[in-house]
Scaffold this active site. Structure first.
Site, PDB file in Angstrom:
ATOM      1  CG  ASN A  42      19.427  -0.062  -2.773  1.00 13.40           C
ATOM      2  OD1 ASN A  42      20.198  -0.759  -2.118  1.00 13.40           O
ATOM      3  ND2 ASN A  42      18.116  -0.185  -2.684  1.00 13.40           N
ATOM      4  CB  THR A 204      12.251   4.210 -14.090  1.00 13.00           C
ATOM      5  OG1 THR A 204      11.713   4.493 -12.793  1.00 13.00           O
ATOM      6  CG2 THR A 204      13.643   4.807 -14.175  1.00 13.00           C
ATOM      7  CB  ALA A 207       8.978  -4.653 -18.492  1.00 15.91           C
ATOM      8  CG  ASP A 236      16.507   2.473  -5.164  1.00 13.67           C
ATOM      9  OD1 ASP A 236      15.611   3.299  -5.373  1.00 13.67           O
ATOM     10  OD2 ASP A 236      16.453   1.609  -4.265  1.00 13.67           O
ATOM     11  N   GLY A 271      17.855  -9.571  -4.269  1.00 12.34           N
ATOM     12  CA  GLY A 271      18.451  -8.575  -3.378  1.00 12.34           C
ATOM     13  C   GLY A 271      18.437  -7.187  -3.995  1.00 12.34           C
TER      14      GLY A 271
END
Ligand code: RIB
Length: 291
Positions: A42, A204, A207, A236, A271
Site C-alpha cells: 500500500n 495520523t 477524521a 499507509d 479495499g
C-alpha cells in the site's frame, strides 16, 4: 524522491460485516472480495501516487504473481521482489458498516527476506529514504545498512509491537504512527511520541487530521470531511504519499496536504491498494477544494 521500501505484500481477503464479530460470535458476511494489500505494498503504491520513485524489496509465494504485476502496472519497481516457497502473506479483514476494520495477518513470505536480498537492493539506491513497517523481517539490519550508506529511514510502527518499535527507534529519522499506536508507543516508552528523540514524527488521527513534528516546529492540519466506507490502508496511503512528496517546496505543509487528500479519497472506496487514488485524482480533489 527515491524510496526503497522494505515492504510487506499481502493478499487481502475482505468480509463486509454488519459489525466486527465479538469473541465466540459467528457472523454471516454481507460481501466478500480479494485484493492487493499489505502495509508495504500500500505504501509503495501511495508513494508513487505522491510523485516518488519507488523500489520495492520483498517476497511473495507462487500465489503472489498477480500482486507483483499490479504493483508494476502502477509504476513500482519490483526488480527486488522475489518468489519464495510457501504462501504469500495474507490478511483476513472484517469491515463494518461504519468503515472500521479488524485484521488478522499471516506473514507468510513477508518474513522470508534474506540478508543478500536486502544488501543487493541497497546497492540500487544512492540517495533517498528507506521505508519500513513491522510486517517484514530484517528491519533493523536494513535500517543499519541504509544509515551506513547515507540514506534516511522512515518507519511506521505498525502493526504495533512495543519491542520492534524500541529496537527500531535509534535508527529512525521519521517515525509514523496513528493515534492508537501513538498511545501504545507512549505507554511502552514512558513518553509521548512527539517527545521522542526522533528528527521527525508524523501522527495520523483519522477524521481529525494529522500532526507533523520536526526540529522545533509543529504543523497540524485537519482532515477533509468525507463519508468513509473502508478505512483499511488509509494510514499507509497517507505515509506513502507524504514520502513521495517529501522533497516538495513548502515542506511539510504541501506533503501533508497531498497526503490528507489521498487518504480522504482512499477511505471513500472499498479495499486497500486498489482504493489508492492516482495523482490526477488527488490533483482534482485538491483543486475542487481550492488548494
Ligand atoms: O494497513 C492495512 C493493511 O494491513 C492491509 O492491506 C492488510 O494487508 C494489513 O497488512
Amino acid at each position: 524522491m527515491t524510496i526503497l521500501n522494505l515492504g510487506s505484500i499481502n493478499i487481502d481477503i475482505v468480509y463486509r460485516v454488519p459489525h466486527i464479530p465479538a469473541p465466540g460470535e459467528t457472523l454471516a458476511a454481507t460481501g466478500y472480495s480479494k485484493g492487493l494489500g499489505g502495509k508495504g505494498a500500500n505504501m509503495s503504491m501511495a508513494a508513487v501516487a505522491g510523485g516518488g520513485q519507488v523500489l520495492h524489496v520483498g517476497c511473495v509465494g507462487a500465489d503472489g504473481d498477480w500482486c507483483v504485476e499490479q504493483l508494476e502496472r502502477w509504476g513500482v519497481d519490483c526488480a527486488s521482489v522475489v518468489a519464495v516457497s510457501g504462501p504469500t502473506g495474507h490478511a483476513v479483514i472484517c469491515v463494518d458498516d461504519l468503515g472500521e476494520n479488524s485484521i488478522v495477518i499471516h506473514p507468510g513470505a513477508n518474513r522470508m527476506l534474506t540478508h543478500d536480498l536486502v544488501d543487493d537492493a541497497l546497492t540500487r539506491i544512492r540517495k533517498g529514504w528507506l521505508l519500513l513497517q513491522n510486517e517484514t523481517n530484517l528491519r533493523v539490519y536494513a535500517a543499519e545498512q541504509a544509515k551506513m550508506r547515507g540514506l534516511r529511514v522512515a518507519y511506521a510502527a505498525a502493526p504495533f509491537d512495543a519491542e520492534a518499535a524500541q529496537e527500531m527507534l535509534p535508527h529512525v529519522d521519521l517515525l509514523a504512527v496513528n493515534a492508537v499506536e501513538a498511545e501504545q508507543l507512549g505507554r511502552a516508552m514512558g513518553t509521548f511520541p512527539e517527545s521522542l528523540p526522533v528528527e521527525e514524527v508524523l501522527i495520523t488521527k483519522g477524521a481529525e487530521g494529522a500532526v507533523w513534528r520536526g526540529q522545533g516546529e509543529r504543523v497540524e492540519l485537519p482532515a477533509h470531511p468525507v463519508e468513509a466506507v473502508d478505512t483499511t490502508g488509509a494510514g499507509d496511503t497517507f505515509l506513502g504519499v507524504f514520502l513521495g512528496r517529501i522533497d516538495s517546496d513548502k515542506y511539510p505543509e504541501a506533503a501533508m496536504e497531498r497526503a490528507l487528500a489521498a487518504a480522504a479519497i482512499q477511505v471513500t472506496r472499498p479495499g486497500a491498494a486498489s482504493a489508492i487514488p492516482t495523482p490526477a485524482e488527488i490533483d482534482k480533489f485538491l483543486m475542487e477544494r481550492g488548494k
